[in-house]
Design a protein around this motif. Structure first.
Motif, PDB file in Angstrom:
ATOM      1  N   ILE A  26       1.217  -1.148  -0.026  1.00  0.00           N
ATOM      2  CA  ILE A  26       0.515  -0.154  -0.106  1.00  0.00           C
ATOM      3  C   ILE A  26       0.931   1.257   0.002  1.00  0.00           C
ATOM      4  N   TYR A  27       1.693   1.346   0.773  1.00  0.00           N
ATOM      5  CA  TYR A  27       3.224   2.011   0.636  1.00  0.00           C
ATOM      6  C   TYR A  27       3.555   2.611  -0.766  1.00  0.00           C
ATOM      7  N   ARG A  37       1.037   4.583  -2.429  1.00  0.00           N
ATOM      8  CA  ARG A  37       0.799   5.704  -2.264  1.00  0.00           C
ATOM      9  C   ARG A  37       2.029   6.365  -3.547  1.00  0.00           C
ATOM     10  N   MET A  72      -3.683  14.384   0.072  1.00  0.00           N
ATOM     11  CA  MET A  72      -3.727  13.021   0.122  1.00  0.00           C
ATOM     12  C   MET A  72      -4.166  13.263   1.155  1.00  0.00           C
ATOM     13  N   GLN A 102      -6.441  10.164   4.727  1.00  0.00           N
ATOM     14  CA  GLN A 102      -6.827   9.091   4.845  1.00  0.00           C
ATOM     15  C   GLN A 102      -7.824   8.661   5.396  1.00  0.00           C
ATOM     16  N   ASP A 151       6.165   4.372   4.851  1.00  0.00           N
ATOM     17  CA  ASP A 151       6.637   5.465   3.704  1.00  0.00           C
ATOM     18  C   ASP A 151       6.698   6.829   4.886  1.00  0.00           C
TER      19      ASP A 151
END
Length: 248
Positions: A18-19, A22, A38, A40, A110
């Motif tokens: 996922i990191y 992104r 960005m 969450q 990240d």
């Protein structure tokens, strides 16, 4: 990818995917000249962040949320990495391309790479940080609950997939029984508790996820507090964060 269709927790391999996704997505947006936020989904908006018009002011390329609980925190100006704004230019393109390349080969979150690059690249990338009164992490609930932030990310409860149930105990569940329909009254109640500083953290038992974070931050704050050594390791310590957390 089938591995991302199953439940996974912080520091697992699927999280690393996922990191990387992104970082590559950010690179693509910047490459096409798109400045962007960005955000969450595990973030509670007490107020509308966009009313502050943060995008248009300040001399920065990247505007990040930060961890710690105040400017006096040892971890102030460490990127939280949940909610941030990116101005599209050559510097931010290089920032995310480098991050994606590192994530493909290093086992690290990240936000650790963001912290490292922000603190070591100098003028190569101009990072700035939203004040804690605007963007805060779950740590705010364990302070005196003064000056409630506009947004608060609720990412500490990661105990065996029970994050939503844990957050509900704090009063952060916003759907009806069907799990799909918005419960606007619950949203207003949570907002009022933040305004009044009455979020009841005693209702939720200490989860494994939060226990890990508490121990991790305790060790981190001690290391950063050390004279001379603390400032030297501040840009690099997050890169080995997974190693410390896995130990516990």
């Amino acid at each position: 990818m089938s591995s991302t269709q199953k439940r996974f927790s912080f520091a697992e391999g699927a999280y690393q995917v996922i990191y990387l996704l992104r970082a590559n997505l950010a690179s693509s947006l910047v490459r096409y000249g798109r400045s962007f936020w960005m955000m969450q989904q595990d973030t509670f908006w007490r107020e509308n962040l966009f009313e502050l018009n943060l995008e248009s002011g300040g001399n920065f390329d990247l505007l990040f949320d930060q961890i710690g609980d105040s400017t006096d925190s040892q971890r102030a100006e460490w990127v939280n990495g949940a909610n941030f704004y990116v101005r599209a230019n050559n510097r931010t393109l290089e920032f995310f391309q480098s991050m994606a390349s590192k994530l493909a080969h290093w086992y690290t979150p990240d936000m650790a790479i963001m912290i490292h690059q922000c603190h070591t690249w100098g003028n190569q990338s101009n990072c700035n940080f939203m004040p804690h009164r605007i963007a805060h992490s779950w740590e705010w609930m364990y302070t005196a609950q003064k000056n409630p932030p506009y947004i608060m990310q609720l990412d500490c409860e990661t105990d065996a997939g029970s994050k939503l149930d844990q957050l509900a105990k704090f009063g952060f569940r916003f759907t009806q029984d069907d799990g799909r329909t918005c419960n606007q009254a619950a949203v207003e109640q949570a907002r009022e508790r933040m305004n009044m500083g009455t979020v009841d953290v005693r209702r939720a038992m200490l989860s494994w996820g939060r226990f890990q974070f508490i121990v991790y931050w305790y060790i981190t704050d001690f290391l950063l507090w050390l004279p001379i050594v603390g400032q030297l390791i501040k840009p690099y310590l997050p890169l080995v964060g997974f190693c410390i957390m896995i130990t516990f």
